[in-house]
Design a protein around this motif. Sequence first.
Motif, short mmCIF file in Angstrom:
data_model
loop_
_atom_site.label_atom_id
_atom_site.label_comp_id
_atom_site.label_asym_id
_atom_site.label_seq_id
_atom_site.Cartn_x
_atom_site.Cartn_y
_atom_site.Cartn_z
N GLN A 1 -7.62 4.13 -6.98
CA GLN A 1 -7.06 3.15 -6.05
C GLN A 1 -5.54 3.18 -6.12
O GLN A 1 -4.96 3.52 -7.15
CB GLN A 1 -7.53 1.72 -6.38
CG GLN A 1 -8.98 1.47 -6.09
CD GLN A 1 -9.34 0.01 -6.32
OE1 GLN A 1 -8.76 -0.66 -7.15
NE2 GLN A 1 -10.32 -0.47 -5.56
N ILE A 2 -4.91 2.80 -4.99
CA ILE A 2 -3.46 2.66 -4.95
C ILE A 2 -3.16 1.18 -4.86
O ILE A 2 -3.71 0.47 -4.01
CB ILE A 2 -2.85 3.39 -3.73
CG1 ILE A 2 -3.35 4.83 -3.65
CG2 ILE A 2 -1.34 3.36 -3.79
CD1 ILE A 2 -3.02 5.51 -2.35
N VAL A 3 -2.30 0.68 -5.77
CA VAL A 3 -1.97 -0.74 -5.84
C VAL A 3 -0.46 -0.89 -5.64
O VAL A 3 0.33 -0.13 -6.20
CB VAL A 3 -2.40 -1.33 -7.20
CG1 VAL A 3 -2.08 -2.81 -7.27
CG2 VAL A 3 -3.87 -1.09 -7.45
N PHE A 4 -0.08 -1.90 -4.85
CA PHE A 4 1.32 -2.19 -4.57
C PHE A 4 1.69 -3.54 -5.17
O PHE A 4 0.96 -4.51 -4.98
CB PHE A 4 1.58 -2.20 -3.07
CG PHE A 4 1.40 -0.87 -2.41
CD1 PHE A 4 2.48 -0.04 -2.21
CD2 PHE A 4 0.15 -0.43 -2.04
CE1 PHE A 4 2.31 1.20 -1.62
CE2 PHE A 4 -0.03 0.79 -1.45
CZ PHE A 4 1.05 1.62 -1.24
N GLU A 5 2.82 -3.59 -5.89
CA GLU A 5 3.29 -4.84 -6.48
C GLU A 5 4.77 -5.01 -6.16
O GLU A 5 5.50 -4.03 -6.01
CB GLU A 5 3.08 -4.82 -8.00
CG GLU A 5 1.64 -4.75 -8.43
CD GLU A 5 1.47 -4.60 -9.94
OE1 GLU A 5 2.50 -4.57 -10.65
OE2 GLU A 5 0.32 -4.50 -10.37
N VAL A 6 5.21 -6.27 -6.13
CA VAL A 6 6.62 -6.57 -5.88
C VAL A 6 7.36 -6.55 -7.20
O VAL A 6 6.91 -7.12 -8.19
CB VAL A 6 6.76 -7.96 -5.21
CG1 VAL A 6 8.21 -8.33 -5.04
CG2 VAL A 6 6.05 -7.98 -3.87
N ASP A 7 8.51 -5.87 -7.24
CA ASP A 7 9.36 -5.82 -8.44
C ASP A 7 10.21 -7.09 -8.45
O ASP A 7 11.12 -7.25 -7.63
CB ASP A 7 10.24 -4.57 -8.41
CG ASP A 7 11.06 -4.41 -9.67
OD1 ASP A 7 10.87 -5.20 -10.62
OD2 ASP A 7 11.90 -3.49 -9.72
N GLU A 8 9.88 -8.03 -9.36
CA GLU A 8 10.57 -9.32 -9.41
C GLU A 8 12.04 -9.18 -9.83
O GLU A 8 12.86 -10.02 -9.51
CB GLU A 8 9.84 -10.28 -10.36
CG GLU A 8 8.40 -10.55 -9.97
CD GLU A 8 8.26 -11.23 -8.61
OE1 GLU A 8 9.19 -11.92 -8.17
OE2 GLU A 8 7.20 -11.05 -7.98
N LYS A 9 12.38 -8.11 -10.55
CA LYS A 9 13.74 -7.92 -11.04
C LYS A 9 14.68 -7.32 -10.00
O LYS A 9 15.88 -7.27 -10.19
CB LYS A 9 13.73 -7.02 -12.28
CG LYS A 9 12.93 -7.59 -13.42
CD LYS A 9 12.86 -6.61 -14.56
CE LYS A 9 11.83 -7.09 -15.56
NZ LYS A 9 10.95 -6.05 -16.01
N SER A 10 14.12 -6.85 -8.89
CA SER A 10 14.91 -6.21 -7.85
C SER A 10 15.87 -7.21 -7.21
O SER A 10 15.49 -8.37 -6.99
CB SER A 10 13.98 -5.61 -6.79
OG SER A 10 14.72 -5.15 -5.71
N PRO A 11 17.10 -6.79 -6.89
CA PRO A 11 18.08 -7.72 -6.30
C PRO A 11 17.84 -8.02 -4.82
O PRO A 11 18.58 -8.81 -4.23
CB PRO A 11 19.41 -6.99 -6.50
CG PRO A 11 19.05 -5.55 -6.50
CD PRO A 11 17.69 -5.48 -7.15
N VAL A 12 16.82 -7.43 -4.21
CA VAL A 12 16.54 -7.62 -2.78
C VAL A 12 16.03 -9.04 -2.55
O VAL A 12 15.34 -9.62 -3.39
CB VAL A 12 15.50 -6.59 -2.30
CG1 VAL A 12 15.18 -6.77 -0.83
CG2 VAL A 12 16.01 -5.18 -2.55
N ASN A 13 16.37 -9.62 -1.40
CA ASN A 13 15.93 -10.94 -0.97
C ASN A 13 14.40 -11.04 -1.08
O ASN A 13 13.68 -10.12 -0.74
CB ASN A 13 16.40 -11.12 0.47
CG ASN A 13 15.98 -12.43 1.08
OD1 ASN A 13 15.21 -13.19 0.51
ND2 ASN A 13 16.51 -12.70 2.25
#
Length: 188
Positions: free
Chosen positions: A49-61
Motif C-alpha cells: 500500500q501507498i500511504v500519504f502523511e502530512v509533515d507537521e514540521k514543514s514550514p508550509v501553511n
Amino acid sequence: MSRIGKLPINIPAGVTVTLKDNVVNVKGPKGELSQKVDPSIIVKIEDNQIVFEVDEKSPVNIKQKQAFHGLYRSLVNNMVVGVSEGYKKVLELVGVGYRVSNQGNIIEFALGYTHPIFIQLPAEVKVETKSERNQNPLLILESADKQLIGLICAKIRSFRKPEPYKGKGILFQGEVIRRKSGKSASAK
C-alpha cells in the motif's frame, strides 16, 4: 487532515511503485508514469500500500499542506489505475458532414470549417476512429495518463463546443446537452 489523503492506495499485482527524492515512479503493464511530490507530504510504501502523511514540521501553511495531502494522493492513485487498467475516452461528433479519420497518431477533422483540422497526438495516446452509416463518427482515445488524455479531449472539444440550440458539436459519448428553444416568432 484531508479525508481523501488519509485513504491508502492498494498496489495491484503487476504494478511496481518506487520512491526516490520525493518522486513517485509507477510502472505497470500499460506504461510508466512519475510524479514529483511536495516535501510537506511524506510518502510511505508498506504492506503493498501507498500511504500519504502530512509533515507537521514543514514550514508550509497548514491549509496548503491539507490541500497537497489530498491532491498528491489523487494524482498517485490515478497513476496506479492508469498503468494497471488505463483510461479510455470516447468522443462523438454530432453534426451534418462532421467526419474524423486518423493515420497513426495524426487525426484529421472535418467540422464544417473551410479547411480540415489536423492534430498530432503524443505517442502515449492510442487513437481509433469509427464511422458507420447512420451513426455519428466516434473518436476513441486510450492512455495510461489521465491528465494527458483529459487535456487532449479538452483541446479536441474546443474545435466545436457542443451548442444548446441544435445539439451539434464534439461531445463525450453519453453526454446529454440541455437544449434551449430558439427565438419564438412574435404574433402581431
